[in-house]
Design a protein around this motif. Structure first.
Motif, PDB file in Angstrom:
ATOM      1  N   VAL A 185     -39.347 -15.954   6.721  1.00 44.56           N
ATOM      2  CA  VAL A 185     -39.445 -17.159   5.899  1.00 44.56           C
ATOM      3  C   VAL A 185     -40.225 -18.240   6.642  1.00 44.56           C
ATOM      4  CG1 VAL A 185     -38.123 -19.030   4.821  1.00 44.56           C
ATOM      5  CG2 VAL A 185     -37.354 -16.672   4.576  1.00 44.56           C
ATOM      6  N   LEU A 186     -39.936 -18.409   7.924  1.00 49.30           N
ATOM      7  CA  LEU A 186     -40.668 -19.399   8.724  1.00 49.30           C
ATOM      8  C   LEU A 186     -42.144 -19.038   8.838  1.00 49.30           C
ATOM      9  CD1 LEU A 186     -38.099 -20.036  11.602  1.00 49.30           C
ATOM     10  CD2 LEU A 186     -38.739 -21.627   9.781  1.00 49.30           C
ATOM     11  N   ALA A 187     -42.433 -17.745   9.003  1.00 41.95           N
ATOM     12  CA  ALA A 187     -43.833 -17.319   9.095  1.00 41.95           C
ATOM     13  C   ALA A 187     -44.561 -17.579   7.783  1.00 41.95           C
ATOM     14  CB  ALA A 187     -43.894 -15.830   9.451  1.00 41.95           C
ATOM     15  N   SER A 188     -43.887 -17.348   6.665  1.00 45.15           N
ATOM     16  CA  SER A 188     -44.527 -17.621   5.373  1.00 45.15           C
ATOM     17  C   SER A 188     -44.715 -19.116   5.170  1.00 45.15           C
ATOM     18  CB  SER A 188     -43.690 -17.032   4.234  1.00 45.15           C
ATOM     19  OG  SER A 188     -42.504 -17.780   4.002  1.00 45.15           O
ATOM     20  N   TYR A 189     -43.794 -19.907   5.711  1.00 45.30           N
ATOM     21  CA  TYR A 189     -43.938 -21.373   5.638  1.00 45.30           C
ATOM     22  C   TYR A 189     -45.206 -21.797   6.387  1.00 45.30           C
ATOM     23  CZ  TYR A 189     -42.562 -26.314   5.798  1.00 45.30           C
ATOM     24  OH  TYR A 189     -42.524 -27.689   5.652  1.00 45.30           O
ATOM     25  N   ALA A 190     -45.377 -21.266   7.589  1.00 50.49           N
ATOM     26  CA  ALA A 190     -46.572 -21.594   8.368  1.00 50.49           C
ATOM     27  C   ALA A 190     -47.836 -21.105   7.672  1.00 50.49           C
ATOM     28  CB  ALA A 190     -46.460 -20.977   9.764  1.00 50.49           C
ATOM     29  N   ILE A 241     -45.764 -27.792  -2.230  1.00 51.25           N
ATOM     30  CA  ILE A 241     -45.170 -28.314  -0.993  1.00 51.25           C
ATOM     31  C   ILE A 241     -43.668 -28.485  -1.165  1.00 51.25           C
ATOM     32  CG2 ILE A 241     -45.088 -30.317   0.547  1.00 51.25           C
ATOM     33  CD1 ILE A 241     -48.062 -30.697   0.036  1.00 51.25           C
ATOM     34  N   ASN A 242     -43.271 -29.014  -2.321  1.00 54.97           N
ATOM     35  CA  ASN A 242     -41.838 -29.153  -2.592  1.00 54.97           C
ATOM     36  C   ASN A 242     -41.156 -27.785  -2.645  1.00 54.97           C
ATOM     37  OD1 ASN A 242     -42.143 -31.928  -2.743  1.00 54.97           O
ATOM     38  ND2 ASN A 242     -42.340 -31.953  -4.964  1.00 54.97           N
ATOM     39  N   GLY A 243     -41.835 -26.819  -3.270  1.00 57.80           N
ATOM     40  CA  GLY A 243     -41.263 -25.477  -3.334  1.00 57.80           C
ATOM     41  C   GLY A 243     -41.141 -24.833  -1.964  1.00 57.80           C
ATOM     42  N   LEU A 244     -42.106 -25.096  -1.098  1.00 53.51           N
ATOM     43  CA  LEU A 244     -42.071 -24.554   0.259  1.00 53.51           C
ATOM     44  C   LEU A 244     -40.879 -25.113   1.035  1.00 53.51           C
ATOM     45  CD1 LEU A 244     -43.978 -22.605   1.767  1.00 53.51           C
ATOM     46  CD2 LEU A 244     -45.079 -24.605   2.766  1.00 53.51           C
ATOM     47  N   THR A 280     -51.584  -8.059  -7.652  1.00 51.87           N
ATOM     48  CA  THR A 280     -52.538  -7.553  -6.662  1.00 51.87           C
ATOM     49  C   THR A 280     -53.528  -8.626  -6.239  1.00 51.87           C
ATOM     50  OG1 THR A 280     -52.340  -5.326  -7.588  1.00 51.87           O
ATOM     51  CG2 THR A 280     -54.251  -5.779  -6.204  1.00 51.87           C
ATOM     52  N   ASP A 281     -54.000  -9.406  -7.199  1.00 54.46           N
ATOM     53  CA  ASP A 281     -54.977 -10.449  -6.878  1.00 54.46           C
ATOM     54  C   ASP A 281     -54.375 -11.521  -5.977  1.00 54.46           C
ATOM     55  OD1 ASP A 281     -56.785  -9.113  -8.469  1.00 54.46           O
ATOM     56  OD2 ASP A 281     -56.267 -10.258 -10.268  1.00 54.46           O
ATOM     57  N   TYR A 282     -53.171 -11.965  -6.304  1.00 54.08           N
ATOM     58  CA  TYR A 282     -52.524 -12.992  -5.485  1.00 54.08           C
ATOM     59  C   TYR A 282     -52.171 -12.457  -4.098  1.00 54.08           C
ATOM     60  CZ  TYR A 282     -51.952 -15.684  -9.804  1.00 54.08           C
ATOM     61  OH  TYR A 282     -52.169 -16.382 -10.959  1.00 54.08           O
ATOM     62  N   PHE A 283     -51.708 -11.207  -4.055  1.00 48.21           N
ATOM     63  CA  PHE A 283     -51.289 -10.616  -2.782  1.00 48.21           C
ATOM     64  C   PHE A 283     -52.468 -10.486  -1.815  1.00 48.21           C
ATOM     65  CE2 PHE A 283     -51.153  -6.532  -0.468  1.00 48.21           C
ATOM     66  CZ  PHE A 283     -50.182  -6.861   0.471  1.00 48.21           C
ATOM     67  N   SER A 284     -53.646 -10.133  -2.321  1.00 48.49           N
ATOM     68  CA  SER A 284     -54.802  -9.902  -1.462  1.00 48.49           C
ATOM     69  C   SER A 284     -55.261 -11.161  -0.741  1.00 48.49           C
ATOM     70  CB  SER A 284     -55.964  -9.332  -2.288  1.00 48.49           C
ATOM     71  OG  SER A 284     -56.352 -10.241  -3.310  1.00 48.49           O
ATOM     72  N   GLU A 285     -54.888 -12.340  -1.226  1.00 50.81           N
ATOM     73  CA  GLU A 285     -55.305 -13.588  -0.586  1.00 50.81           C
ATOM     74  C   GLU A 285     -54.588 -13.820   0.743  1.00 50.81           C
ATOM     75  OE1 GLU A 285     -54.639 -16.665  -3.405  1.00 50.81           O
ATOM     76  OE2 GLU A 285     -56.019 -15.848  -4.909  1.00 50.81           O
ATOM     77  N   HIS A 286     -53.306 -13.466   0.814  1.00 50.40           N
ATOM     78  CA  HIS A 286     -52.514 -13.645   2.042  1.00 50.40           C
ATOM     79  C   HIS A 286     -51.593 -12.429   2.197  1.00 50.40           C
ATOM     80  CE1 HIS A 286     -53.703 -17.907   2.404  1.00 50.40           C
ATOM     81  NE2 HIS A 286     -53.655 -17.904   1.080  1.00 50.40           N
ATOM     82  N   PRO A 287     -52.141 -11.293   2.618  1.00 53.86           N
ATOM     83  CA  PRO A 287     -51.363 -10.045   2.573  1.00 53.86           C
ATOM     84  C   PRO A 287     -50.247  -9.934   3.602  1.00 53.86           C
ATOM     85  CG  PRO A 287     -53.515  -9.662   3.552  1.00 53.86           C
ATOM     86  CD  PRO A 287     -53.520 -11.070   3.063  1.00 53.86           C
ATOM     87  N   TRP A 288     -50.367 -10.567   4.754  1.00 55.11           N
ATOM     88  CA  TRP A 288     -49.400 -10.316   5.817  1.00 55.11           C
ATOM     89  C   TRP A 288     -48.198 -11.258   5.766  1.00 55.11           C
ATOM     90  CZ3 TRP A 288     -49.545  -5.847   7.911  1.00 55.11           C
ATOM     91  CH2 TRP A 288     -50.750  -5.172   8.049  1.00 55.11           C
ATOM     92  N   PHE A 289     -48.421 -12.537   5.658  1.00 52.25           N
ATOM     93  CA  PHE A 289     -47.310 -13.500   5.682  1.00 52.25           C
ATOM     94  C   PHE A 289     -47.149 -14.270   4.372  1.00 52.25           C
ATOM     95  CE2 PHE A 289     -48.730 -13.025  10.106  1.00 52.25           C
ATOM     96  CZ  PHE A 289     -47.558 -12.545  10.664  1.00 52.25           C
ATOM     97  N   GLY A 290     -48.024 -14.036   3.409  1.00 59.11           N
ATOM     98  CA  GLY A 290     -47.845 -14.578   2.081  1.00 59.11           C
ATOM     99  C   GLY A 290     -48.324 -16.010   1.913  1.00 59.11           C
ATOM    100  N   GLY A 317     -46.340 -18.467   1.039  1.00 59.80           N
ATOM    101  CA  GLY A 317     -45.248 -19.396   1.325  1.00 59.80           C
ATOM    102  C   GLY A 317     -44.070 -19.145   0.406  1.00 59.80           C
ATOM    103  N   PHE A 318     -42.900 -18.949   0.977  1.00 59.35           N
ATOM    104  CA  PHE A 318     -41.703 -18.657   0.196  1.00 59.35           C
ATOM    105  C   PHE A 318     -41.348 -19.850  -0.691  1.00 59.35           C
ATOM    106  CE2 PHE A 318     -36.955 -18.542  -0.061  1.00 59.35           C
ATOM    107  CZ  PHE A 318     -36.878 -17.438  -0.891  1.00 59.35           C
TER     108      PHE A 318
END
Length: 453
Positions: A93-98, A110-113, A319-329, A331-332
């Motif tokens: 979760v912290l990695a996705s935040y970063a 930002i509020n959702g993050l 698939t399209d959204y995932f390909s933009e940030h595949p490893w850490f996403g 942001g949760f």
């Protein structure tokens, strides 16, 4: 002649947990807030992260972390796989935040993050306080009874809503709390009142009932004679409310519970269960004509209805959204339906928000809960503990499967209860593992130990 070591005073071993009761009490209060208060009511300035249950869960996490500073809190220093899984989830979760902060975000994102970070912290705290703090069978059983009692209350409310169309939101006024979104606890489907009770949606309510059903079954099967009727009444009430949600996910959960739990019963109990299942179906058909037919139709038309079609379209969009940030996403908590789209699959949402690493951490959490519960069953010789472990495993499985059928982590009640159930899995493993006789190491010293009179 004596050795100096023979005069040393041996320290008494520290207690496993000097004050386990507060953990049971804290967890009980959390489950009360989680199940009985509608999750749409929040503490105004905190927004979506300000549900009473969510705020209290963060307090629980702080209390848990402070316990590490106490020198006598030895229970949470014992090896525990679930603790490792929760740490991995928190790190993801912290990695996705970063990762989310590295891209251009809207104010809502930002509020959702920030909201996602707070909510995840509460989930972790609620699981760990049960896993490491509720370390005796009597305390775990007390917590189980309370959770089932809360579940029975909302099941009764749901049944009332089904027959009367009672909209809970019109009558609840809680000082200091406000509605975060417009809320209705009764929905319609094929001329039936589709119930939600205190949940945000009927699907969420159905999953919550599916998570609670095996815990209620355990209490009924092992109830003392004077409480047996009451405990089976709880099971019947939860089971009756479950199809009233008119949800495929809820019915799938009920089937999973039956498949996991019933085969572990004796042959006589299994025969009674089959008769009871048949009688239950007949009663439901006679009491509510058309309900079971509507539910069967949901599965018969599963390949043709609009709900299924939308779910199939989710994969190409994800698939399209995932390909933009595949490893850490991205942001949760940032993939908001009002900005993007609704994905009725939490695994896809997690891939987008937390990437591959975050998705693995979620799978590890549920997989660890399942393995620990099953391991506890194998370790223990106590029939009651073995059955409780199997029922907890069933609840964990219901939660894991429901992630594939809708975006369950976006619904506070369902998500919170999933982590409570994982805490139960860690607790039953601790109890069973501690009861296993440990081999006493044989001393290899050749020096004699002389005693004095």
């Amino acid at each position: 002649m004596t050795y100096r070591s023979s005069f040393r005073r041996r320290r008494k071993p520290p207690p496993i947990n000097p004050a386990p009761a507060p953990a049971t009490t804290l967890s009980s209060v959390y489950c009360f807030l989680l199940l009985l208060l509608p999750s749409q009511y929040v503490i105004g300035p905190l927004g979506g992260a300000g549900t009473p249950a969510g705020v209290f869960a963060v307090v629980i996490l702080l209390a848990y972390l402070l316990a590490w500073l106490a020198p006598r809190s030895t229970a949470i220093r014992q090896p525990q796989p679930l603790r490792i899984a929760m740490v991995l989830f928190g790190a993801a979760v912290l990695a996705s935040y970063a990762s989310g902060m590295t891209r251009q975000l809207t104010v809502l994102e930002i509020n959702g993050l920030d909201r996602g970070l707070i909510i995840a912290a509460g989930w972790i705290g609620s699981a760990l306080i049960i896993c490491d703090g509720v370390d005796r069978m009597d305390l775990l059983e007390k917590l189980r009874r309370r959770v089932v009692a809360f579940g029975t209350a909302i099941a009764a409310l749901g049944v009332l809503q089904f027959f009367t169309a009672l909209d809970l939101a019109q009558y609840i006024q809680i000082p200091g709390l406000s509605l975060s979104v417009p809320y209705s606890s009764v929905h319609g489907r094929d001329e039936f009142n589709r119930i939600a009770a205190t949940a945000a949606h009927p699907i969420e309510f159905g999953v919550v009932l599916g998570l609670l059903l095996p815990l209620a079954l355990h209490g009924a099967r092992h109830a003392p004679p004077e409480l047996r009727r009451r405990r089976w009444a709880q099971v019947m009430l939860i089971a009756a409310a479950l199809p009233m949600t008119i949800s495929r996910t809820a019915m799938l959960g009920a089937v999973l519970v039956a498949v996991v739990v019933v085969p572990t019963w004796t042959r006589k109990e299994r025969r009674r269960a089959y008769v009871l299942f048949g009688a239950f179906g007949v009663v439901m058909r006679l009491a509510i004509p058309g309900l079971l037919g509507t539910i069967f139709a949901l599965f018969e038309n599963i390949g043709n209805d609009s709900s299924t079609q939308f779910r199939l379209h989710d994969y190409s969009a994800a698939t399209d959204y995932f390909s933009e940030h595949p490893w850490f996403g991205r942001g949760f908590g940032t993939f908001l339906p009002n900005l993007y789209r609704i994905l009725d699959n939490q695994y896809l949402v997690t891939l987008i928000e937390m990437g591959v690493i975050g998705s693995i951490s979620v799978v590890v959490c549920f997989g660890t809960g399942w393995v620990l519960a099953r391991r506890a069953r194998r370790l223990s010789d106590d029939p009651e503990l073995r059955h409780l472990a199997q029922c907890v495993a069933a609840s964990v499985l219901v939660g894991a499967v429901s992630l594939a059928t809708y975006d369950s982590l976006a619904f506070p009640m369902c998500a919170g209860l999933m982590f409570v159930v994982m805490g139960f899995a860690g607790a039953v493993y601790n109890i069973a593992n501690r009861a296993v006789p440990q081999e006493t190491p044989i001393s290899t010293s050749s020096e004699p130990v002389l005693q004095t009179s």
